[in-house]
Design an enzyme around this catalytic site. Structure first.
Site, PDB file in Angstrom:
ATOM      1  N   ASP A  24     -55.012 -36.148 -40.434  1.00 56.81           N
ATOM      2  CA  ASP A  24     -54.967 -36.235 -41.837  1.00 56.81           C
ATOM      3  C   ASP A  24     -54.412 -35.100 -42.486  1.00 56.81           C
ATOM      4  OD1 ASP A  24     -56.987 -34.779 -40.783  1.00 56.81           O
ATOM      5  OD2 ASP A  24     -57.981 -34.414 -42.944  1.00 56.81           O
ATOM      6  N   TYR A 143     -67.705 -27.503 -43.023  1.00 58.00           N
ATOM      7  CA  TYR A 143     -67.127 -26.207 -42.846  1.00 58.00           C
ATOM      8  C   TYR A 143     -67.966 -25.235 -43.700  1.00 58.00           C
ATOM      9  CZ  TYR A 143     -62.603 -27.965 -40.736  1.00 58.00           C
ATOM     10  OH  TYR A 143     -61.783 -28.589 -40.358  1.00 58.00           O
ATOM     11  N   LYS A 173     -68.603 -32.161 -37.428  1.00 61.41           N
ATOM     12  CA  LYS A 173     -67.730 -31.141 -36.943  1.00 61.41           C
ATOM     13  C   LYS A 173     -67.658 -30.038 -37.694  1.00 61.41           C
ATOM     14  CE  LYS A 173     -63.867 -30.516 -38.469  1.00 61.41           C
ATOM     15  NZ  LYS A 173     -62.503 -30.818 -39.244  1.00 61.41           N
TER      16      LYS A 173
HETATM   17  C1  LIG Z   1     -55.374 -27.213 -42.841  1.00 54.37           C
HETATM   18  C2  LIG Z   1     -56.767 -26.557 -42.686  1.00 54.37           C
HETATM   19  O1  LIG Z   1     -57.181 -25.795 -42.973  1.00 54.37           O
HETATM   20  C3  LIG Z   1     -57.391 -27.501 -42.023  1.00 54.37           C
HETATM   21  O2  LIG Z   1     -58.758 -27.020 -41.475  1.00 54.37           O
HETATM   22  C4  LIG Z   1     -58.186 -28.694 -42.749  1.00 54.37           C
HETATM   23  O3  LIG Z   1     -58.867 -28.259 -43.691  1.00 54.37           O
HETATM   24  C5  LIG Z   1     -58.833 -29.807 -41.664  1.00 54.37           C
HETATM   25  C6  LIG Z   1     -58.514 -30.808 -42.329  1.00 54.37           C
HETATM   26  N1  LIG Z   1     -58.671 -31.793 -41.535  1.00 54.37           N
HETATM   27  C7  LIG Z   1     -57.453 -31.110 -43.384  1.00 54.37           C
HETATM   28  O4  LIG Z   1     -56.276 -30.734 -43.379  1.00 54.37           O
HETATM   29  O5  LIG Z   1     -57.595 -31.373 -44.649  1.00 54.37           O
HETATM   30  O1  LIG Z   2     -59.665 -33.081 -39.869  1.00 53.88           O
HETATM   31  C1  LIG Z   2     -59.367 -31.956 -39.358  1.00 53.88           C
HETATM   32  C2  LIG Z   2     -59.943 -31.280 -38.347  1.00 53.88           C
HETATM   33  O2  LIG Z   2     -61.122 -32.121 -37.963  1.00 53.88           O
HETATM   34  C3  LIG Z   2     -59.669 -30.134 -37.835  1.00 53.88           C
HETATM   35  O3  LIG Z   2     -58.131 -29.755 -37.786  1.00 53.88           O
HETATM   36  P1  LIG Z   2     -57.699 -28.370 -36.993  1.00 53.88           P
HETATM   37  O4  LIG Z   2     -56.108 -28.816 -37.356  1.00 53.88           O
HETATM   38  O5  LIG Z   2     -58.234 -28.422 -35.666  1.00 53.88           O
HETATM   39  O6  LIG Z   2     -58.267 -27.364 -37.888  1.00 53.88           O
END
Ligand SMILES: CC(=O)[C@@H](O)[C@H](O)C[C@H](N)C(=O)O
Ligand SMILES: O=CC(=O)COP(=O)(O)O
Length: 264
Positions: A24, A143, A173
């Protein structure tokens, strides 16, 4: 009795453990490596042993024909890294939207400790209520993020995963705290299956050591994005991750089986 939620959980995992690859990030950081030709990335990672892939609803038409019969999760909020506040994830779809595009489960991101936590908390609670009506599982991406928050602090991560259970999620997660001993506290904070995010891509050994540590702590797998979809061989790194999560391989065994170099 097997509920609809149980039946669908089986479609996104194997025997209660999960290898999920979220993709995503196109909203967050744009069409980075692995996301432009997302069709071939999805084909590779699902051949490699991933149980499920995850995208925003608009990408669904590019998913189904390429996922080799594996599971599909639709993510329901997002933000960009170039906007005013990346922690301010806003709703991007509904449970009904996800079902309409063929999802087996939904996911929702909450930044515990951020200024947006109160809104995200009530939004996640609403998602779990709606999902429960439809018998569709919810993966909470809980998170520890916000001003003054250490995103690897086991106390903060433990609080985040517990919150996900209190709000009715089915899987949670969170970030990895850096070692198996400290991560055990996170896993022990909830009865939910706990899976780890990967963060920015590291070396193959670093990725697989992180997965091994999470499993040793009692974790239930991974929801790793960039470490897998940005890899030059998404199928190989998925094979290695799956070897640890599903076959209990050591770090060296998993790297060797996947044909990846043993050195860092
Ligand atoms: C890009 C990031 O910092 C990731 O950890 C995101 O927060 C994870 C997430 N799936 C996103 O891209 O929104
Ligand atoms: O949706 C995002 C995740 O679950 C984690 O993404 P990452 O790139 O492994 O931090």
């Amino acid at each position: 009795m097997t509920t609809g939620t149980d039946a669908r959980l089986d479609r996104i995992g194997t025997d209660g453990n999960y290898v999920i690859v979220p993709m995503d990030h196109g909203i967050t950081i744009g069409a980075v490596q692995g996301l432009k030709d997302i069709e071939s990335t999805i084909d590779g990672i699902t051949r490699g042993g991933a149980d499920a892939v995850l995208t925003q609803k608009g990408i669904a038409p590019r998913v189904h024909e390429n996922k080799n019969g594996k599971g599909y999760i639709v993510h329901l909020n997002g933000s960009t890294s170039i906007g005013p506040d990346e922690n301010d994830k806003r709703p991007t779809g509904t449970v009904e939207d996800a079902i309409r595009v063929g999802a087996d489960a939904v996911s929702f991101h909450i930044n515990v400790g951020s200024d947006h936590e109160p809104d995200q908390l009530s939004q996640l609670a609403e998602v779990t209520s709606t999902a429960d009506r439809f018998g569709i599982p919810v993966l909470a991406m809980a998170y520890a993020r916000g001003p003054g928050i250490d995103s690897e602090d086991p106390e903060a991560l433990g609080h985040a995963v517990r919150l996900a259970e209190e709000l009715g999620a089915d899987i949670v997660k969170t970030g990895y705290s850096g070692d198996a001993d400290s991560f055990q506290h996170v896993v022990d904070s909830t009865r939910l299956p706990v899976v780890i995010a990967g963060g920015a891509r590291g070396t193959d050994r670093e990725t697989i050591e992180m997965v091994r540590g999470a499993m040793d702590a009692g974790g239930s797998g991974i929801s790793m994005g960039r470490s897998i979809f940005q890899h030059e061989d998404p199928e190989a790194i998925s094979t290695a991750v799956s070897g640890v999560v599903h076959d209990d391989l050591s770090v060296d065994e998993a790297l060797r089986e996947a044909g990846l170099a043993l050195e860092a």
